[in-house]
Design a protein around this motif. Structure first.
Motif, PDB file in Angstrom:
ATOM      1  N   ASP A   1     -15.030 -17.065 -64.089  1.00  0.00           N
ATOM      2  CA  ASP A   1     -13.790 -16.207 -63.541  1.00  0.00           C
ATOM      3  C   ASP A   1     -12.729 -16.563 -64.166  1.00  0.00           C
TER       4      ASP A   1
ATOM      5  N   ASP B   1      -4.606 -18.921 -70.355  1.00  0.00           N
ATOM      6  CA  ASP B   1      -5.085 -17.293 -69.843  1.00  0.00           C
ATOM      7  C   ASP B   1      -7.282 -17.823 -70.478  1.00  0.00           C
TER       8      ASP B   1
ATOM      9  N   HIS C   1      -3.181 -21.526 -63.287  1.00  0.00           N
ATOM     10  CA  HIS C   1      -3.936 -22.154 -61.965  1.00  0.00           C
ATOM     11  C   HIS C   1      -5.121 -22.945 -62.475  1.00  0.00           C
ATOM     12  N   LYS C   2      -5.602 -23.237 -61.447  1.00  0.00           N
ATOM     13  CA  LYS C   2      -6.535 -23.967 -60.600  1.00  0.00           C
ATOM     14  C   LYS C   2      -8.054 -23.559 -61.075  1.00  0.00           C
ATOM     15  N   VAL C   3      -8.504 -24.274 -62.127  1.00  0.00           N
ATOM     16  CA  VAL C   3     -10.101 -24.310 -62.195  1.00  0.00           C
ATOM     17  C   VAL C   3     -10.981 -25.259 -61.755  1.00  0.00           C
TER      18      VAL C   3
ATOM     19  N   HIS D   1      -8.520 -20.737 -55.812  1.00  0.00           N
ATOM     20  CA  HIS D   1      -7.007 -20.235 -55.329  1.00  0.00           C
ATOM     21  C   HIS D   1      -6.897 -19.655 -53.885  1.00  0.00           C
TER      22      HIS D   1
ATOM     23  N   VAL E   1      -9.426 -16.922 -64.959  1.00  0.00           N
ATOM     24  CA  VAL E   1      -8.413 -18.161 -65.059  1.00  0.00           C
ATOM     25  C   VAL E   1      -6.851 -18.017 -65.259  1.00  0.00           C
TER      26      VAL E   1
ATOM     27  N   GLU F   1     -15.064 -21.858 -61.285  1.00  0.00           N
ATOM     28  CA  GLU F   1     -14.795 -20.382 -60.807  1.00  0.00           C
ATOM     29  C   GLU F   1     -12.996 -21.073 -60.513  1.00  0.00           C
ATOM     30  N   HIS F   2     -12.593 -20.173 -60.298  1.00  0.00           N
ATOM     31  CA  HIS F   2     -11.110 -20.138 -60.626  1.00  0.00           C
ATOM     32  C   HIS F   2     -11.406 -20.269 -58.876  1.00  0.00           C
TER      33      HIS F   2
ATOM     34  N   VAL G   1     -16.231 -21.314 -67.330  1.00  0.00           N
ATOM     35  CA  VAL G   1     -15.847 -20.593 -67.088  1.00  0.00           C
ATOM     36  C   VAL G   1     -16.302 -19.650 -66.427  1.00  0.00           C
TER      37      VAL G   1
END
Length: 548
Positions: free
Chosen positions: A57, A38, A63-65, A97, A59, A94-95, A55
Motif C-alpha cells: 500500500d 513515503d 507511518h507503520k508497515v 493504521h 505508506v 500493508e499499511h 510494500v
C-alpha cells in the motif's frame, strides 16, 4: 541494528550511519516498522539487519508497515509492546493504521517498584548555569514581574496594565525579563473549597511563588469567591469530586505563602475605583517595583537547581524514536547530577504505565501512579468519554493510531531513571528530587501550567506536527521530531532531532546538544517562543468541578 525504543531496558544508542534505511524496526519481534520516507505499492523497503519488505500500500513517512502477517484479532507489537489488535487480517507489506488496527487495553503486569538505579555522573567539572538565587533558596532562570488575576473579571484590566510595559519600555532594566499578565477563566462561580477550587488556588499560588517571578501584582475585582488575600494564606484541604473519587493525599496541597524577598502588591478594582483608576494604580505600582526587581542579578549555580518540565504536543510517528528518547537522555543526565525532571500528561502514559511502575522507588509511589490512572478512567467516563479517545486527528495524520502506541512513545521523555515521586496537579515539587511524575491532562497548555505552578523553571517541549507553544514565565525549548517539519517551521523550533531517524546522529549525540541548550537557555539565552512573546495565553489552569 535496530533503532532505540522507549523502554527502561533501552541499550546504548547505535552509532550514526551514513546509510538511511527505508524502515526502522524498533525491537526484534515487532510486527510493524516505521517508514522513513513515503512508500508506494511495489516498493521493496529495506531496514537494518537484512529487513526487507515488499510494500503493498501507499505508506506515508512516519507511518507503520507490517513486517509479517497478523491474523484478525491478533496483537500488534511496536517497541516490543502491544499497541493494539488487528481488526482484519493484515498481510506483510500493508499499511497499518486506523483502518486495520484497533484499541484493546489488554493486560499489563504492573510491578510495584522497589528499584534503585544509580545513573552515572560523567567525569569532569559539574555543569553550571547563571540563574537568579531567591530568598527561599530556589533558583530562577528568568526574572519576571507577574500580574496575577484572582478572577476572570480582572483579566482585561491586567492586560491593560501590562500593555503599558512593552519590551522597549523595559530597556533600562537589563535584569527584568518582562511584565507578564497571567489571566484565566475562573475564580468565581465555583465552590472555593472543592477540589477544583483548591486546584485553582494552588496553581495561582504556585505562579505567585515561582522562582522565575521576582515581583507580583495580584489583581482582583473585589466580590469574587477567590479573593486576592487567599493567594498568600493557607486554606482548607481537598474534597473529592462527586461520582469520580478523591485524588490521593498530598504532602502539602496548598503551598506556603509567597517567599520573602518577592515584591508583592495587591489591588482590587472595586476598592480602587474602577478599571481606569486601577490601571493607573497598577502602572504606578509596577514602576515602583521595577528598579528593585532590576537589582536582582544572575550568579553561577549548580545544574542540580534545574527543575525540568517534560511535555510533548502534536506528536507523530517519530516522537518515540527521535525527540522523546533524546529528551529522555538529557533528563537522565540532569537527574544524575541531582536535578529534578518531571513527566506529566497522565492520559498519555495510559498503556505504558507499567514501564513507569517498575521503575518506582517503592510500592507506594507505584501505587499512587496507578491510582491516578484509575481516577482518570472515572473522570473520562463521567464526561462521556474514555482514555482511548486519544490520539488527536493530528497525531493520527502523523502516524500514531492508538493511545497505547502514543503513550509508549511519550514515556521515552522520562529516560531510565527511577521514579521517585508522584505529585498532584500544581503541587510544589521538591528541588533535587530526581525523576518525578505530575498528574495533568494531556492538553498541552493545561499540562504545562501545572508543571510551572509546581516549580518547573525550564520546559522542553517535543513536537512532530509543529506545535507553536510557550509558557511564560518559564522558557520552553521546542524540539522537532523530524527534519522536514523543522525546515518548514524553522522560525518556531529550537532544535531538530530528525537526524536520529536519518541515521546521521545518535540519541546520545542529540541528547547532549539538547542538554547544552538547556543550560544556555537557563542562563538567559532566549528561545524562539520567547522571541515571539508566546506564553501568556497558554496559562490555563485545569478546571475541575461545578460552575454555579
Amino acid at each position: 541494528m535496530t533503532a532505540p525504543a522507549p523502554t527502561p531496558a533501552t541499550a546504548a544508542a547505535p552509532a550514526a550511519s551514513t546509510v538511511r534505511p527505508d524502515l526502522l524496526l524498533l525491537r526484534e519481534g515487532d510486527d510493524v516498522a516505521v517508514a522513513t520516507r513515503d512508500l508506494a505499492p511495489g516498493d521493496v523497503a529495506l531496514g537494518a539487519d537484512g529487513l526487507r519488505v515488499a510494500v503493498r500500500d501507499a505508506v506515508p513517512r512516519g507511518h507503520k508497515v507490517a513486517t509479517r502477517a497478523v491474523a484478525a484479532g491478533g496483537s500488534v507489537r511496536k517497541y516490543g509492546q502491544v499497541i493494539g489488535v488487528a481488526t482484519v487480517p493484515v498481510a506483510a507489506g500493508e499499511h497499518v493504521h486506523a483502518h486495520n488496527l484497533g484499541f484493546e487495553e489488554g493486560e499489563r503486569e504492573h510491578e510495584l517498584g522497589g528499584t534503585r538505579t544509580v545513573l552515572p555522573v560523567p567525569p569532569g567539572p559539574r555543569p553550571t548555569f547563571r540563574g537568579y538565587r531567591r530568598a527561599d533558596g530556589r533558583v530562577g532562570t528568568r526574572n519576571f514581574l507577574a500580574i496575577l488575576t484572582s478572577v476572570n473579571c480582572s483579566a482585561s484590566t491586567a492586560r491593560m496594565i501590562a500593555a503599558q510595559f512593552p519590551a522597549e519600555a523595559l530597556a533600562a532594566y537589563g535584569d527584568v525579563d518582562g511584565v507578564v499578565p497571567l489571566t484565566h477563566q475562573s475564580g468565581c462561580g465555583m465552590v472555593p473549597d472543592s477540589e477544583g477550587g483548591q486546584m485553582l488556588l494552588r496553581t495561582l499560588r504556585g505562579y505567585a511563588a515561582h522562582p522565575n517571578v521576582g515581583a507580583v501584582l495580584v489583581l482582583g475585582l473585589g466580590c469574587e469567591m477567590l479573593p486576592t488575600d487567599r493567594l498568600t494564606t493557607r486554606a482548607g484541604s481537598f474534597l473529592g469530586m462527586p461520582g469520580v473519587g478523591a485524588p490521593p493525599p498530598v504532602a502539602d496541597p496548598l503551598l506556603a505563602s509567597i517567599p520573602d524577598g518577592t515584591l508583592v502588591r495587591s489591588l482590587t478594582i472595586q476598592d480602587v475605583g474602577g478599571v481606569r483608576a486601577t490601571v493607573r494604580a497598577g502602572v504606578e505600582a509596577i514602576r515602583e517595583m521595577l528598579p528593585e526587581l532590576d537589582r536582582c542579578a544572575r550568579e553561577d549555580v549548580d545544574v542540580s537547581e534545574l527543575v525540568l518540565g517534560l511535555n510533548c504536543g502534536g506528536s507523530d510517528g517519530y516522537s518515540g524514536i527521535t525527540a522523546n528518547p533524546a529528551l529522555g537522555w538529557a533528563s537522565d543526565r540532569l537527574v544524575a547530577y541531582g536535578g529534578t525532571s518531571a513527566l506529566a500528561e497522565t492520559p498519555e502514559v495510559f498503556g505504558a504505565e507499567h514501564l513507569l511502575t517498575r521503575r518506582a522507588v517503592d510500592a507506594d509511589v507505584a501505587t499512587r501512579l496507578l491510582d491516578r490512572i484509575d481516577w482518570w478512567r472515572g473522570y473520562a467516563a463521567a464526561g462521556g468519554g474514555s482514555l482511548d479517545n486519544n490520539p488527536s486527528p493530528g497525531n493520527k495524520a502523523g502516524g500514531l493510531t492508538t493511545i497505547l502506541e502514543k503513550s509508549l512513545g511519550a514515556v521515552a521523555k522520562g529516560g531510565q531513571a527511577d521514579l521517585s515521586a508522584v505529585y498532584a496537579y500544581a503541587e510544589p515539587m521538591a528541588p533535587h528530587g530526581g525523576f518525578v511524575f505530575m498528574d495533568t491532562p494531556g492538553y498541552d497548555p493545561v499540562s504545562v501550567t501545572g508543571l510551572v505552578a509546581g516549580g518547573a523553571n525550564l520546559v522542553v517541549f517535543t513536537t512532530g506536527r509543529g506545535s507553536v507553544f510557550g509558557c511564560r514565565p518559564t522558557p520552553s525549548i521546542k524540539v522537532a521530531t523530524n527534519t522536514p517539519m523543522y525546515e518548514r517551521m524553522a522560525e518556531d523550533m529550537d532544535l531538530d532531532a530528525g537526524p536520529i531517524a536519518d541515521g546521521a546522529a545518535t540519541v546520545a549525540e542529540v541528547g547532549q546538544v539538547l542538554f547544552d541548550r538547556m543550560l544556555a537557555v537557563a542562563s538567559g539565552e532566549r528561545t524562539v517562543s520567547e522571541e515571539l512573546e508566546i506564553g501568556t495565553e497558554e496559562f490555563i489552569p485545569w478546571h475541575v468541578g461545578t460552575v454555579t
